[in-house]
Scaffold this motif. Structure first.
Motif, PDB file in Angstrom:
ATOM      1  N   SER A  12       0.827  -1.205   0.000  1.00 38.14           N
ATOM      2  CA  SER A  12       0.000   0.000   0.000  1.00 38.14           C
ATOM      3  C   SER A  12       0.861   1.255   0.000  1.00 38.14           C
ATOM      4  O   SER A  12       0.592   2.210  -0.745  1.00 38.14           O
ATOM      5  N   ARG A  13       1.904   1.264   0.830  1.00 38.70           N
ATOM      6  CA  ARG A  13       2.791   2.427   0.876  1.00 38.70           C
ATOM      7  C   ARG A  13       3.535   2.609  -0.443  1.00 38.70           C
ATOM      8  O   ARG A  13       3.732   3.742  -0.902  1.00 38.70           O
ATOM      9  N   ARG A  16       1.101   4.109  -2.879  1.00 40.56           N
ATOM     10  CA  ARG A  16       0.871   5.523  -2.534  1.00 40.56           C
ATOM     11  C   ARG A  16       2.076   6.374  -2.928  1.00 40.56           C
ATOM     12  O   ARG A  16       1.929   7.459  -3.488  1.00 40.56           O
ATOM     13  N   ASP A  19       2.058   6.966  -6.632  1.00 42.37           N
ATOM     14  CA  ASP A  19       1.086   8.004  -6.995  1.00 42.37           C
ATOM     15  C   ASP A  19       1.634   9.399  -6.705  1.00 42.37           C
ATOM     16  O   ASP A  19       1.473  10.323  -7.502  1.00 42.37           O
ATOM     17  N   SER A  86       6.951  11.583  -1.026  1.00 40.37           N
ATOM     18  CA  SER A  86       6.849  10.222  -1.575  1.00 40.37           C
ATOM     19  C   SER A  86       7.854   9.287  -0.909  1.00 40.37           C
ATOM     20  O   SER A  86       7.560   8.111  -0.684  1.00 40.37           O
ATOM     21  N   VAL A  89       6.589   8.503   2.731  1.00 38.80           N
ATOM     22  CA  VAL A  89       5.490   7.540   2.767  1.00 38.80           C
ATOM     23  C   VAL A  89       6.039   6.114   2.818  1.00 38.80           C
ATOM     24  O   VAL A  89       5.477   5.251   3.492  1.00 38.80           O
ATOM     25  N   TYR A 100      -2.169   9.546   5.227  1.00 41.80           N
ATOM     26  CA  TYR A 100      -0.755   9.929   5.339  1.00 41.80           C
ATOM     27  C   TYR A 100      -0.641  11.383   5.576  1.00 41.80           C
ATOM     28  O   TYR A 100      -0.895  12.269   5.072  1.00 41.80           O
TER      29      TYR A 100
END
Length: 100
Positions: A12-13, A16, A19, A86, A89, A100
């Motif tokens: 998931s991190r 993210r 993105d 980024s 995260v 976040y």
């Protein structure tokens, strides 16, 4: 935390972070476009304007170039901040409740 949960959290991190990196790329693309516009402004300013209206136009373009130059600096700072985020995260654990 079980290994399945840890793997899901890391995935998931990573998603993210990817993105957010894409957002940084878009901000950097905007910065490059601003630089292209500034180059056009500088060319206009170099022209030999004879008439008072032409000189006034050149002066107006110079003011716009100054403002756009400040904007370019802010966009560069924003791209750096987004890139830092980024990376952050990836290394931080998700706060309770997600986000976040």
């Amino acid at each position: 935390m079980s290994s399945d949960t840890a793997a899901a959290d890391m995935a998931s991190r990573m998603a993210r972070s990817h993105d957010i990196q894409q957002l940084a790329v878009r901000v950097e693309r905007c910065t490059r476009r601003v630089e292209e516009v500034l180059a056009g402004f500088w060319k206009i300013q170099l022209l030999d304007w004879q008439s008072p209206a032409g000189r006034a136009y050149r002066d107006s373009v110079a003011l716009q170039a100054a403002a756009l130059g400040r904007t370019r600096g802010r966009l560069q700072e924003a791209a750096e901040a987004v890139n830092r985020h980024s990376r952050a995260v990836l290394i931080c654990e998700a706060p309770p409740g997600g986000g976040y």
